[in-house]
Design an enzyme around this catalytic site. Structure first.
Site, mmCIF file in Angstrom:
data_model
loop_
_atom_site.group_PDB
_atom_site.id
_atom_site.type_symbol
_atom_site.label_atom_id
_atom_site.label_comp_id
_atom_site.label_asym_id
_atom_site.label_seq_id
_atom_site.Cartn_x
_atom_site.Cartn_y
_atom_site.Cartn_z
ATOM 1 N N CYS A 72 -14.800 11.037 -2.823
ATOM 2 C CA CYS A 72 -14.922 9.644 -2.376
ATOM 3 C C CYS A 72 -14.940 9.578 -0.834
ATOM 4 N N ASP A 76 0.780 -1.231 0.000
ATOM 5 C CA ASP A 76 0.000 0.000 0.000
ATOM 6 C C ASP A 76 0.821 1.296 0.000
ATOM 7 N N CYS A 87 -22.948 4.870 -6.335
ATOM 8 C CA CYS A 87 -22.061 5.744 -5.548
ATOM 9 C C CYS A 87 -22.833 6.979 -5.069
ATOM 10 N N CYS A 98 -19.561 0.727 -3.613
ATOM 11 C CA CYS A 98 -19.308 0.324 -5.008
ATOM 12 C C CYS A 98 -18.783 -1.108 -5.110
ATOM 13 N N CYS A 139 -15.700 3.341 2.870
ATOM 14 C CA CYS A 139 -16.984 3.102 2.202
ATOM 15 C C CYS A 139 -16.834 1.872 1.317
HETATM 16 C C1 B12 Z 1 -4.846 6.632 -2.881
HETATM 17 C C2 B12 Z 1 -5.603 5.369 -2.586
HETATM 18 C C3 B12 Z 1 -6.957 5.499 -2.296
HETATM 19 C C4 B12 Z 1 -7.725 6.800 -2.535
HETATM 20 C C5 B12 Z 1 -8.022 6.938 -4.053
HETATM 21 C C6 B12 Z 1 -8.655 5.675 -4.657
HETATM 22 C C7 B12 Z 1 -8.537 5.526 -6.150
HETATM 23 N N1 B12 Z 1 -9.436 4.758 -6.707
HETATM 24 O O1 B12 Z 1 -7.655 6.081 -6.779
HETATM 25 C C8 B12 Z 1 -8.978 6.593 -1.623
HETATM 26 C C9 B12 Z 1 -8.680 7.170 -0.242
HETATM 27 C C10 B12 Z 1 -10.274 7.209 -2.139
HETATM 28 C C11 B12 Z 1 -9.000 5.064 -1.533
HETATM 29 C C12 B12 Z 1 -10.139 4.320 -1.264
HETATM 30 C C13 B12 Z 1 -10.134 2.942 -1.154
HETATM 31 N N2 B12 Z 1 -9.080 2.121 -1.139
HETATM 32 CO CO1 B12 Z 1 -7.280 2.682 -1.581
HETATM 33 N N3 B12 Z 1 -5.549 3.043 -2.185
HETATM 34 C C14 B12 Z 1 -4.951 4.114 -2.598
HETATM 35 C C15 B12 Z 1 -3.501 3.819 -3.033
HETATM 36 C C16 B12 Z 1 -2.560 4.238 -1.903
HETATM 37 C C17 B12 Z 1 -3.091 4.498 -4.341
HETATM 38 C C18 B12 Z 1 -4.132 4.347 -5.474
HETATM 39 C C19 B12 Z 1 -3.821 5.230 -6.653
HETATM 40 O O2 B12 Z 1 -2.683 5.304 -7.081
HETATM 41 N N4 B12 Z 1 -4.850 5.914 -7.157
HETATM 42 C C20 B12 Z 1 -4.717 6.721 -8.333
HETATM 43 C C21 B12 Z 1 -5.437 6.025 -9.495
HETATM 44 C C22 B12 Z 1 -5.340 6.847 -10.784
HETATM 45 O O3 B12 Z 1 -4.721 4.828 -9.675
HETATM 46 P P1 B12 Z 1 -5.409 3.392 -9.629
HETATM 47 O O4 B12 Z 1 -6.679 3.392 -8.854
HETATM 48 O O5 B12 Z 1 -4.363 2.412 -9.222
HETATM 49 O O6 B12 Z 1 -5.794 3.342 -11.171
HETATM 50 C C23 B12 Z 1 -5.077 2.685 -12.163
HETATM 51 C C24 B12 Z 1 -6.041 1.850 -12.996
HETATM 52 O O7 B12 Z 1 -7.372 2.133 -12.618
HETATM 53 C C25 B12 Z 1 -5.700 2.175 -14.411
HETATM 54 N N5 B12 Z 1 -6.773 2.767 -15.177
HETATM 55 C C26 B12 Z 1 -7.134 4.028 -15.113
HETATM 56 N N6 B12 Z 1 -8.059 4.287 -16.051
HETATM 57 C C27 B12 Z 1 -8.290 3.144 -16.707
HETATM 58 C C28 B12 Z 1 -9.159 2.878 -17.762
HETATM 59 C C29 B12 Z 1 -9.240 1.599 -18.226
HETATM 60 C C30 B12 Z 1 -10.158 1.316 -19.366
HETATM 61 C C31 B12 Z 1 -8.437 0.572 -17.627
HETATM 62 C C32 B12 Z 1 -8.557 -0.821 -18.094
HETATM 63 C C33 B12 Z 1 -7.539 0.870 -16.577
HETATM 64 C C34 B12 Z 1 -7.484 2.168 -16.138
HETATM 65 O O8 B12 Z 1 -4.634 3.103 -14.428
HETATM 66 C C35 B12 Z 1 -4.547 3.742 -13.159
HETATM 67 C C36 B12 Z 1 -3.136 4.171 -12.960
HETATM 68 O O9 B12 Z 1 -2.307 3.050 -12.975
HETATM 69 C C37 B12 Z 1 -3.546 2.254 -3.225
HETATM 70 C C38 B12 Z 1 -2.248 1.513 -2.912
HETATM 71 C C39 B12 Z 1 -1.232 1.673 -4.024
HETATM 72 N N7 B12 Z 1 0.020 1.888 -3.659
HETATM 73 O O10 B12 Z 1 -1.567 1.594 -5.196
HETATM 74 C C40 B12 Z 1 -4.697 1.827 -2.267
HETATM 75 C C41 B12 Z 1 -5.634 0.691 -2.721
HETATM 76 C C42 B12 Z 1 -6.010 0.970 -4.154
HETATM 77 N N8 B12 Z 1 -6.826 0.892 -1.882
HETATM 78 C C43 B12 Z 1 -7.381 -0.183 -1.509
HETATM 79 C C44 B12 Z 1 -8.596 -0.258 -0.793
HETATM 80 C C45 B12 Z 1 -8.936 -1.576 -0.127
HETATM 81 C C46 B12 Z 1 -9.443 0.871 -0.730
HETATM 82 C C47 B12 Z 1 -10.906 0.908 -0.261
HETATM 83 C C48 B12 Z 1 -11.723 -0.335 -0.586
HETATM 84 C C49 B12 Z 1 -10.938 1.171 1.274
HETATM 85 C C50 B12 Z 1 -12.339 1.439 1.828
HETATM 86 N N9 B12 Z 1 -13.194 0.443 1.973
HETATM 87 O O11 B12 Z 1 -12.678 2.544 2.151
HETATM 88 C C51 B12 Z 1 -11.425 2.161 -1.009
HETATM 89 C C52 B12 Z 1 -11.915 1.777 -2.417
HETATM 90 C C53 B12 Z 1 -12.448 2.953 -3.184
HETATM 91 C C54 B12 Z 1 -12.359 2.678 -4.679
HETATM 92 N N10 B12 Z 1 -13.469 2.338 -5.286
HETATM 93 O O12 B12 Z 1 -11.259 2.771 -5.222
HETATM 94 C C55 B12 Z 1 -6.669 -1.413 -2.061
HETATM 95 C C56 B12 Z 1 -7.468 -1.960 -3.270
HETATM 96 C C57 B12 Z 1 -7.511 -3.464 -3.395
HETATM 97 C C58 B12 Z 1 -8.273 -3.881 -4.634
HETATM 98 N N11 B12 Z 1 -8.799 -5.088 -4.609
HETATM 99 O O13 B12 Z 1 -8.395 -3.145 -5.590
HETATM 100 C C59 B12 Z 1 -5.250 -0.811 -2.429
HETATM 101 C C60 B12 Z 1 -4.573 -1.455 -3.636
HETATM 102 C C61 B12 Z 1 -4.375 -0.971 -1.152
HETATM 103 C C62 B12 Z 1 -3.868 -2.398 -0.958
HETATM 104 N N12 B12 Z 1 -2.544 -2.585 -0.933
HETATM 105 O O14 B12 Z 1 -4.608 -3.356 -0.846
HETATM 106 N N13 B12 Z 1 -7.784 4.526 -1.819
HETATM 107 S S1 SF4 Z 2 -18.956 -5.563 -12.531
HETATM 108 FE FE1 SF4 Z 2 -18.569 -4.528 -10.565
HETATM 109 S S2 SF4 Z 2 -16.925 -3.045 -10.992
HETATM 110 FE FE2 SF4 Z 2 -17.743 -3.744 -12.976
HETATM 111 S S3 SF4 Z 2 -19.277 -2.189 -13.500
HETATM 112 FE FE3 SF4 Z 2 -20.376 -3.833 -12.420
HETATM 113 S S4 SF4 Z 2 -20.378 -3.203 -10.272
HETATM 114 FE FE4 SF4 Z 2 -18.850 -1.960 -11.317
HETATM 115 S S1 SF4 Z 3 -15.938 4.040 -2.094
HETATM 116 FE FE1 SF4 Z 3 -17.047 3.765 -4.030
HETATM 117 S S2 SF4 Z 3 -19.219 4.108 -3.557
HETATM 118 FE FE2 SF4 Z 3 -18.024 4.878 -1.818
HETATM 119 S S3 SF4 Z 3 -17.795 7.064 -2.281
HETATM 120 FE FE3 SF4 Z 3 -15.958 6.050 -3.090
HETATM 121 S S4 SF4 Z 3 -16.440 5.567 -5.219
HETATM 122 FE FE4 SF4 Z 3 -18.382 6.072 -4.196
#
Ligand code: B12
Ligand code: SF4
Ligand code: SF4
Length: 346
Positions: free
Chosen positions: A210, A129, A193, A240, A237
């Site tokens: 979020c 993480d 959401c 989703c 949360c």
């Molecule tokens: C910052 C962060 C957050 C932030 C931002 C979340 C976000 N979605 O970006 C906040 C605080 C909101 C958050 C929330 C949560 N988080 Co968090 N978070 C992180 C962290 C530290 C960095 C994520 C990041 O870089 N975000 C920036 C975005 C741009 O990057 P990304 O989500 O990785 O997106 C990539 C892909 O989506 C892809 N992509 C983008 N666009 C597209 C389009 C297409 C078509 C495709 C195919 C791909 C693609 O490219 C992006 C860049 O590589 C990671 C750990 C890590 N070091 O990666 C944990 C991590 C993502 N979190 C985790 C968890 C568990 C959560 C929560 C469930 C916690 C909770 N219950 O509250 C929620 C989930 C919310 C959600 N739906 O994402 C887990 C996810 C596990 C999993 N199965 O995915 C991680 C991996 C931590 C871990 N080591 O387990 N988180």
């Molecule tokens: S399969 Fe899960 S992650 Fe994909 S669009 Fe439906 S609810 Fe969202």
């Molecule tokens: S964790 Fe998912 S449902 Fe909850 S606020 Fe973030 S994007 Fe929306």
């Protein structure tokens, strides 16, 4: 050592999922990441936007000799109901990932054990993480799952209640390949959401909208216009993921450290905790990350959203707190309570 041997050892170390990715940049993901940061979507999370942002574009900036990334996934699903089934307005909702012990330690311990079994004492780096690595993207490359429209890594067999971790190593190991995206035409997460944090086309979250961002990462005030949508959430949360059909048959985690201890505590009890009681109650829990004031801020918002008159007194107590963050959210919450029914006595 073959990839199959490594993934079998990873299972012995408590990981349901394991696979290998090349320790190479992923240009499309890096571009998406930097663009996301440029558009301000990381909010105040400085660790995503400072000099570490560029480190995320190449794993060799973390370990110059890295050739492979051993990616693992650890299931954390518990038997308790989904947040979308919560009916009782007197309870606060803690997201599933924080019901048990802090996963950072649990996953790291498992990875240290795995590194030991592989004899990787030098030239390796363990990440869980906090390291500047695009964990979901490398997990996808290692075949652990696809990245869904809710941006979570989803595995076809066990769903998305999975923590990710990695070992960067100088070993050259044959890499796995990513599975197809199985979201199809589904839009359940986007529709559900409560804060419209997910982009209309999916695959991107505006962290500034979020709920986990407001309730875990943010040290300041939650935006007033979004407070009502936070509902009963006091830490993170799950909506989703709760609505995602791929989590419908998710197995229950066997890890004892993830035994649910904190899933829906009574709000009134939480509002009365002293700082020492907060630390003792949430010892070894990820909830510590919100810090005492941030946690009471969250409790106040949830009490306001419950609309229950019985919370007026505990909220009035919070409104006298010297910490203005807590006091201001408590004042806001009092304004949300329904007025007590008028007396009918003549
Ligand atoms: C910052 C962060 C957050 C932030 C931002 C979340 C976000 N979605 O970006 C906040 C605080 C909101 C958050 C929330 C949560 N988080 Co968090 N978070 C992180 C962290 C530290 C960095 C994520 C990041 O870089 N975000 C920036 C975005 C741009 O990057 P990304 O989500 O990785 O997106 C990539 C892909 O989506 C892809 N992509 C983008 N666009 C597209 C389009 C297409 C078509 C495709 C195919 C791909 C693609 O490219 C992006 C860049 O590589 C990671 C750990 C890590 N070091 O990666 C944990 C991590 C993502 N979190 C985790 C968890 C568990 C959560 C929560 C469930 C916690 C909770 N219950 O509250 C929620 C989930 C919310 C959600 N739906 O994402 C887990 C996810 C596990 C999993 N199965 O995915 C991680 C991996 C931590 C871990 N080591 O387990 N988180
Ligand atoms: S399969 Fe899960 S992650 Fe994909 S669009 Fe439906 S609810 Fe969202
Ligand atoms: S964790 Fe998912 S449902 Fe909850 S606020 Fe973030 S994007 Fe929306």
């Amino acid at each position: 050592m073959t990839a199959a041997q490594i993934t079998s050892l990873a299972r012995d170390c408590g990981f349901e999922l394991a696979g290998i990715a090349r320790a190479e940049p992923l240009p499309n993901d890096s571009r998406r990441y930097l663009d996301w940061v440029d558009r301000g979507m990381a909010g105040a999370m400085g660790y995503l936007t400072d000099r570490r942002a560029i480190v995320r574009t190449d794993p060799k900036l973390l370990l110059p000799s890295a050739r492979s990334i051993i990616c693992v996934g650890k299931l954390y699903n518990g038997p308790e109901p989904r947040s979308t089934e919560l009916q009782d307005a007197e309870l606060g909702w803690v997201s599933r990932y924080a019901w048990g012990d802090d996963y950072h330690h649990v996953v790291r311990r498992g990875l240290e054990k795995l590194a030991g079994k592989l004899g990787l004492h030098h030239e390796c780096k363990i990440c869980v993480d906090t390291a500047p690595l695009l964990e979901r993207s490398y997990a996808r490359e290692a075949g652990l799952g696809w990245i869904g429209k809710n941006t979570c890594l989803i595995n076809q067999e066990i769903g998305s209640w999975v923590f990710l971790g990695e070992i960067l190593t100088s070993l050259e190991i044959e890499a796995d390949s990513p599975p197809p995206d199985r979201c199809g035409t589904c839009t359940r997460c986007i529709d559900a959401c409560p804060t419209q944090a997910i982009a209309p086309q999916g695959y991107e979250i505006d962290a500034r909208r979020c709920i986990p961002y407001f309730t875990i990462e943010l040290h300041g005030a939650a935006p007033e216009e979004l407070r009502a949508a936070i509902g009963q959430h006091i830490f993170g949360c799950d909506i989703c993921q709760d609505v995602c059909p791929w989590n419908g048959r998710a197995p229950i985690a066997e890890e004892p450290a993830f035994e649910p201890r904190h899933f829906a505590p009574p709000l009134e009890e939480l509002a009365g905790l002293s700082e020492d009681e907060f630390r003792a109650r949430f010892h070894a829990s990820p909830i510590q990350r919100a810090k005492y004031a941030g946690f009471l801020r969250n409790v106040a918002v949830a009490m306001g959203n419950s609309k229950l008159e019985k919370f007026r007194e505990p909220l009035q107590h919070l409104a006298t707190f010297p910490n203005e963050l807590v006091a201001e959210h408590a004042r806001w919450a009092i304004e949300q309570l329904l007025p007590a029914p008028a007396s009918t006595s003549s």
